[in-house]
Each structure stands twice: as structure tokens, then as C-alpha cells.
Design a protein around this motif. Structure first.
Motif, PDB file in Angstrom:
ATOM      1  N   UNK A  10     -13.313 -10.854   6.249  1.00  0.00           N
ATOM      2  CA  UNK A  10     -14.230 -11.967   6.919  1.00  0.00           C
ATOM      3  C   UNK A  10     -14.251 -11.581   8.336  1.00  0.00           C
ATOM      4  N   UNK A  11     -15.298 -12.058   9.091  1.00  0.00           N
ATOM      5  CA  UNK A  11     -15.715 -11.637  10.377  1.00  0.00           C
ATOM      6  C   UNK A  11     -14.612 -12.361  11.001  1.00  0.00           C
ATOM      7  N   UNK A  12     -14.015 -13.404  10.441  1.00  0.00           N
ATOM      8  CA  UNK A  12     -12.815 -14.126  11.215  1.00  0.00           C
ATOM      9  C   UNK A  12     -11.728 -13.590  11.244  1.00  0.00           C
ATOM     10  N   UNK A  13     -11.275 -12.629  10.577  1.00  0.00           N
ATOM     11  CA  UNK A  13     -10.196 -11.945  10.288  1.00  0.00           C
ATOM     12  C   UNK A  13     -10.079 -10.462  10.344  1.00  0.00           C
ATOM     13  N   UNK A  14      -8.860  -9.995  10.391  1.00  0.00           N
ATOM     14  CA  UNK A  14      -8.905  -8.297  10.869  1.00  0.00           C
ATOM     15  C   UNK A  14      -8.135  -7.793   9.523  1.00  0.00           C
ATOM     16  N   UNK A  15      -8.607  -6.434   9.462  1.00  0.00           N
ATOM     17  CA  UNK A  15      -7.970  -5.689   8.137  1.00  0.00           C
ATOM     18  C   UNK A  15      -6.805  -5.157   8.707  1.00  0.00           C
ATOM     19  N   UNK A  16      -5.592  -5.022   7.805  1.00  0.00           N
ATOM     20  CA  UNK A  16      -4.432  -4.459   8.123  1.00  0.00           C
ATOM     21  C   UNK A  16      -4.101  -3.563   6.875  1.00  0.00           C
ATOM     22  N   UNK A  17      -3.561  -2.331   6.868  1.00  0.00           N
ATOM     23  CA  UNK A  17      -3.103  -1.380   6.012  1.00  0.00           C
ATOM     24  C   UNK A  17      -2.153  -2.378   5.039  1.00  0.00           C
ATOM     25  N   UNK A  18      -2.664  -2.185   3.718  1.00  0.00           N
ATOM     26  CA  UNK A  18      -1.855  -2.913   2.660  1.00  0.00           C
ATOM     27  C   UNK A  18      -2.084  -2.399   1.284  1.00  0.00           C
ATOM     28  N   UNK A  19      -1.049  -2.716   0.403  1.00  0.00           N
ATOM     29  CA  UNK A  19      -0.978  -2.058  -0.935  1.00  0.00           C
ATOM     30  C   UNK A  19      -1.832  -2.827  -1.864  1.00  0.00           C
ATOM     31  N   UNK A  20      -2.562  -3.644  -1.524  1.00  0.00           N
ATOM     32  CA  UNK A  20      -3.498  -4.413  -2.438  1.00  0.00           C
ATOM     33  C   UNK A  20      -4.892  -3.818  -2.489  1.00  0.00           C
ATOM     34  N   UNK A  21      -5.204  -2.860  -1.439  1.00  0.00           N
ATOM     35  CA  UNK A  21      -6.337  -2.372  -1.394  1.00  0.00           C
ATOM     36  C   UNK A  21      -6.631  -1.311  -2.404  1.00  0.00           C
ATOM     37  N   UNK A  22      -7.615  -1.427  -3.025  1.00  0.00           N
ATOM     38  CA  UNK A  22      -8.134  -0.604  -4.018  1.00  0.00           C
ATOM     39  C   UNK A  22      -8.690   0.598  -3.550  1.00  0.00           C
ATOM     40  N   UNK A  23      -8.238   1.829  -3.535  1.00  0.00           N
ATOM     41  CA  UNK A  23      -8.731   2.822  -2.659  1.00  0.00           C
ATOM     42  C   UNK A  23      -9.533   3.976  -3.642  1.00  0.00           C
ATOM     43  N   UNK A  24      -9.848   3.529  -5.091  1.00  0.00           N
ATOM     44  CA  UNK A  24     -10.631   4.277  -5.725  1.00  0.00           C
ATOM     45  C   UNK A  24     -12.302   4.222  -5.609  1.00  0.00           C
TER      46      UNK A  24
END
Length: 637
Positions: A155-169
Motif C-alpha cells: 500500500x502507498x500507506x505502508x513500507x516494504x520490509x524483507x520477509x520470508x512470505x514474499x514470493x520471489x518466483x
């Protein structure tokens, strides 16, 4: 030279360049925005930012940025720019920029040794798709170009952080790939007009810093995922098109799609044409209807702002059809509110006291252009609004026996001065509020004008409302801002301008001139009217600091340029042709902003003291609309 052009001296100086932003929208809620050197300074910036109704009402940054690298003789030259924690910049691609212009669309020209390459971008109308065109203008040896996408999916109201849930495929598609980092999100499709080589090497870039968020007191550090990179050769004179969208496209059609979209763009050759383009960007067309966003990057469609902005963003640029398209959607929401008390999620805050009155004013403006059509379409709803208020059915307005409107603004804000602290209004305007009653008098008068000659109820109310207005608000020199019982607020604020400037005024000519004079003396700046006189003990002119400090200052000193429209209406009403040169000089003061902040448009507010630095929303519909309306009026004089 283009009207909006920046040379190397500005672009190489990050202190200057990072204050200048650009914005492109698809007129359906999606947008592309960054600074003129492609270094994001806000969490709202992104190559592709889209609404995702399936999740909520927020916009979402899918693709934060797309870095380009030029490769010759195994030497790499990265054209990207990112700010990391501690104001560290890496890479420093801005040093290769020779020119940025924004005549029809944005164009950046880079020079790396003997390589000269241009980058142009646009958004496809009513489609969530950004297209970027790269053209190799000159090169003396074999050249490769590399593209590295930075994914956010947040969201534009949040920021991204490195996490294990992110799908990198990733999934291969024609001349590109598609990504989806999290469940519930749409796929992001990256495609090229020629087949690239894709190298999948997922890696998190950590600690990207957003300076604008740091200034505003918010979390400002982000981690972004780079899933890999694309490479391809490029020859002198060749153009490569990159598509960033929510659906797959045929790569061979990208040039045709680009040419079609480009042919529909208007050149930004002067202030009026810049603002004409900016006005069209506020439109949000969706299956439920068409609305005007209050501004970018964070505002949604709000009734008061939409109705105030509607004439300037449509009629002033000769787009009567768009006025009716937006107004028709608004009428649906207004009728649902009047008849069933239903509040809209598409057009927010329709229940604030002034919103429906601004719609009446918007219809008045349309009637001045095409009276028969305006009344044919909107007479019924205008009379319905006035009758709705008289019948005491509006939940936030009390109609009093003296013909005026009374509102309660102690527990929640009920006017445009709506900043809060701990849930309570910082500027608790309550009781008889001057601009609400000015708008009401104007609406009553318009209703009396368009109703059947035998229907005297509006005229009868006007007979008591006009002297009541004077008795409540007039202090012999100017108008009280609001009156509650025995309390009369003596602060000199710009809200009184509407009582003198609207098509129907309860004031006589002497009183109108007196209001104009005090606004000129105490509130006027080169950017418009201050929200509070500097003579006030509560004057806080600078919109700076964390959220609490900014909220306290928001309506207590900074300049709100949308008010200039009403001020100029009044100035020309009083001085007639003799006031044209003065108003023209005010517009020159606004024109200086075309190359500041978000280029080619106008921001939400400015500091109340010189040098009147701009703040708030990078592009604000009421500011753009009222400036356009004033320019149009000058051209008609």
C-alpha cells in the motif's frame, strides 16, 4: 526550448532536482510518479501505482522503480538513482542526465561517453499500464541495455520490509515475465518490444530512504525486492518499448499503442495548457461512474473538493461533456444521500455541511455557459438540495428560523478547516459559519431564480436571511468567521471572501469592498490567501514538522491557493476592467510554480511567509481548478 525544460545544472544538483516531481495518471486512479531524476523521495512514488479494489480502497505500489544500465566494452554505467539511509546515493545516474523536458510527455536524455539515449514515458488512458520508450540516439560501438525492476507490492500507506512470505518466483510470458509477491495481489507484467534475456537473481535492497516521509515524521526506510534483470542489445536509432501493466500485451503492438496514446496528448506550451493537462489527471473513471480525485498522491474523491473543482477542471478547459459525466455520477450519490441517507464510499464526505451547496454553485457555473442544458439536467436536484436542508433532513445542518444554517463543529470538523488532534478539531468552527451561510444564501437565490415564478418560498426565506446574515456576521469592517451564541470569532480568515464573491451576495457594494480590502491587506500573498492573518496570536505560517505540528499549522497561517479563485472573482467584480492587470500579476506569481515541486501542476498549500515554499499534495484539484477558472475569466474579459 520547451516550456518545461531543465538543464544539466539543475539535474546534477540533487538538492534542487529532488524537490521537483512529475506525475502521470491513467484517469482511472492509477499513476506513475517520481522526481525528475527518477529518485523516489516519497513512499507514494512508483513506476506503477494502482488501486486494487479487491483488497481495499488504497492505491498500491507494485513497481517502485526500473533501473537502466548501459554496457559498452564490458563497462557498466548505471542510470538509476536511489537514496539510502543517511542520505547516501547509489548509484549516481543523475550525473549522466543532460536534459529533462515535459512538453508533451516526460523525456530524459542521458549521455554516457559516446552514448546518447533518451527515455520517454506515458500512461495508457483508462488502463493500468505505463509504457517507457528508450531510443539510442547515438553510439559508436556495440551497446547493451540492462533493466532491473524494484518490486514493492504494498500500500502507498505502508513500507516494504524483507520477509520470508514474499514470493520471489516468476512466470515467463511473451518478451517478458510476470511477478506476484503476495497472495491477493494482481500479477505485474513486464514486457519488452524485443525479446530480452532474463536472469533471475532475487535480492533484497535494504534501507532505501524516502526524504519526504522523514520530513513528515513517518517511517521512511524501505526494503525492495529485485527479482532479477533483463538484457538486450540496442542499435543506434533503435527504440525499445517497455510495458508495465496488470495484464499481458502483445509486444508487437507496443509501438502502435504508444503512437496512439501520444497522439491524444496536448503540449504544455504555457501555464494554461499545463494546468489543462493537470486537470484531466484528476478524473477517475470506473465502472460505477466518473469522479474527480481531490489530489495526488493520497487523496480520494471527496464531495466538497469535487464540486468546488468541477467547473475549473472541466468547463474552464472547454470540456462540457466531462462536466456532465462527473456530475451525473455525483447526482446518483446525492439522491441516495437525500432520499435514503446513504453515504457513498465512491464520493466521500457528501454529508459535510458545505458539500451539497458547492454542487449548487457548480451548476450555477454550468448555467453561465449553457443555461438551458444546465437547468434541464440539474434543476430538479438543485431544488431538491435546498428543500432537503429547509426540511431539516440534513444530519449535520440545522435550518434556523432566521433563514440561516447552524452547524456543530466542536466534536468533529464540519468545514474545510478540518485538521484534528486527538480526535477533536484544531480549529473548532461552530454555530453560524460564514462561508456555509454565504453558500446557503447563494443557493437560495439560485433556487429562487430557477423555480416557478409562483413559488415564493425561497424568496420569502431570502427576505429574512439577508438581514440576518448581516446582523450575525457584519462587524462594521469585515465578517466574523463564525458566531456561536454570544461568541463572535474576530480572527481575520479568508472564508469571508465567499460572502462577497459568490454570484449572489448578501452584502452591499460597500461591504463587499471592505471585505476585499481587509483580505488584500492582511491575507493576500503572491500565492493566494493566507488561512489566518499574521496579526493573529495563533498565526503559524510554516507547514513543517511531524504530523501533529503540521496539523496545528494546517489552517492557521499557510496559504491555500484555491481561495485565489474567489478573491479574483471579487476583485474583478469590484474593479471591473481596472482590476485585470492586478489579477494577471497574481497569475504570474502562480506561474512561477510550474517548474517547482510537481512540474506542470500546483500543490495544495504554501507557507504563509516568503519564500512561500509549497507543501502538501503534489497536485491538488481545487488549486488547479480555481487557477484555471481565473485564467479563463481573464481571457473572457
Amino acid at each position: 526550448m520547451d516550456y518545461l525544460n531543465f538543464d544539466r545544472s539543475t539535474l546534477a544538483n540533487l538538492e534542487k532536482a529532488l524537490t521537483k516531481e512529475m506525475l502521470r495518471t491513467n484517469r482511472s486512479g492509477a499513476y506513475n510518479s517520481t522526481t525528475i531524476v527518477d529518485c523516489n523521495t516519497r513512499k507514494y512514488h512508483g513506476q506503477l501505482v494502482v488501486p486494487i479494489p479487491e483488497i481495499d480502497g488504497d492505491n498500491y505500489v507494485l513497481l517502485s522503480s526500473l533501473d537502466e544500465t548501459i554496457i559498452q566494452h564490458n563497462a557498466e554505467f548505471n542510470l538509476g538513482v536511489h537514496q539510502y539511509a543517511g542520505r547516501q546515493y547509489s548509484p549516481n545516474g543523475h550525473k549522466y542526465i543532460r536534459e529533462f523536458s515535459c512538453n508533451v510527455i516526460s523525456k530524459t536524455v542521458y549521455r554516457v561517453g559516446g552514448v546518447i539515449i533518451s527515455k520517454e514515458r506515458l500512461m495508457v488512458k483508462n488502463e493500468a499500464r505505463t509504457i517507457i520508450k528508450y531510443t539510442l540516439l547515438d553510439a559508436h560501438s556495440a551497446t547493451t541495455i540492462r533493466f532491473k525492476p524494484f518490486l514493492a507490492f504494498r500500500s502507498v500507506n505502508a513500507l516494504s520490509k524483507e520477509n520470508s512470505n514474499a514470493k520471489t518466483n516468476y512466470f515467463e510470458i511473451k518478451n517478458g515475465v510476470r511477478y506476484c509477491m503476495y497472495e491477493g495481489f494482481p500479477f505485474l507484467y513486464l514486457q519488452f518490444s524485443k525479446a530480452p534475456q532474463y536472469h533471475h537473481q532475487p535480492y533484497w535492497y535494504k534501507g532505501l530512504e524516502y526524504e519526504k516521509e522523514q520530513e513528515r515524521g513517518y517511517d521512511y526506510l524501505e526494503d525492495l525486492l529485485v527479482p532479477g534483470y533483463f538484457e538486450m542489445s540496442i542499435k543506434k536509432g533503435e527504440s525499445i518499448y517497455v510495458s508495465e501493466g496488470l495484464s499481458e500485451v502483445s509486444p508487437r503492438t507496443l509501438k502502435t499503442l504508444w503512437d496512439k496514446e501520444l497522439s491524444q496528448r496536448n503540449a504544455r506550451t504555457d501555464m494554461f495548457n499545463c494546468l489543462k493537462n493537470a486537470a484531466r489527471q484528476f478524473a477517475k473513471k470506473q465502472k460505477e461512474g466518473t469522479y474527480l480525485l481531490a489530489g495526488y498522491p493520497w487523496f480520494k474523491a471527496r464531495a466538497r473538493d469535487e464540486f468546488l473543482s468541477l467547473p475549473g477542471c472541466t468547463l474552464s478547459i472547454g470540456d462540457e461533456d466531462m462536466f456532465n459525466e462527473i456530475a451525473a455520477s455525483a447526482v446518483t450519490e446525492i439522491n441516495a444521500f437525500i432520499e435514503r441517507g446513504k453515504l457513498s464510499t465512491l464520493l466521500e464526505e457528501i454529508d459535510v455541511p458545505s458539500a451539497l451547496l458547492w454542487f449548487v454553485w457548480a451548476v450555477q457555473q454550468y448555467a453561465a455557459v449553457n443555461k438551458d442544458e444546465a437547468l434541464n439536467r440539474y434543476k430538479k436536484v438543485v431544488l431538491g438540495i435546498v428543500d432537503f436542508i429547509i426540511a431539516q433532513k440534513h444530519p449535520n445542518i440545522t435550518y434556523r428560523e432566521n433563514g440561516l444554517l447552524y452547524v456543530v463543529g466542536t466534536e468533529k470538523p464540519v468545514t474545510w478547516m478540518n485538521a484534528v488532534e486527538d480526535g477533536k478539531p484544531i480549529t473548532p468552527r461552530t454555530g453560524y459559519v460564514v462561508e456555509i451561510n454565504a453558500l446557503w444564501y447563494n443557493a437560495l437565490s439560485f433556487a429562487a431564480e430557477i423555480s416557478h415564478p409562483d413559488d415564493k418560498k425561497y424568496r420569502d426565506i431570502l427576505k429574512i436571511a439577508q438581514p440576518a446574515f448581516i446582523g450575525v456576521f457584519w462587524n462594521g469592517i469585515y465578517l466574523y468567521d463564525y458566531v456561536e451564541g454570544f461568541y463572535k470569532d474576530v480572527e481575520v480568515r479568508p472564508n469571508m471572501i465567499y460572502a462577497a464573491s459568490l454570484p449572489y451576495s448578501p452584502l452591499d457594494k460597500f461591504q463587499q469592498k471592505s471585505v476585499l480590502d481587509i483580505c488584500t491587506k492582511e491575507l493576500l500573498t503572491t500565492k493566494g490567501l493566507r488561512s489566518l492573518s499574521p496579526k493573529s496570536g495563533g498565526y503559524r505560517p510554516n507547514y513543517v514538522g511531524g504530523m501533529k505540528e503540521r496539523n496545528r499549522n494546517y489552517h492557521n497561517g499557510p496559504v491555500w491557493p484555491f481561495l485565489t479563485g474567489a478573491y479574483c472573482d471579487l476583485y474583478l467584480k469590484i474593479h471591473k476592467a481596472g482590476g485585470i492587470s492586478f489579477v494577471e500579476r497574481l497569475m504570474i506569481g502562480m506561474e512561477a510554480e510550474m517548474k517547482k515541486l510537481c512540474v506542470g501542476t500546483l500543490s495544495e498549500l504554501f507557507d504563509g511567509n516568503p519564500p512561500y515554499k509549497g507543501h502538501g499534495a503534489m497536485s491538488y484539484a481545487p488549486t488547479v481548478a480555481e487557477t484555471l477558472r481565473t485564467i479563463k475569466q481573464l481571457n473572457s474579459e
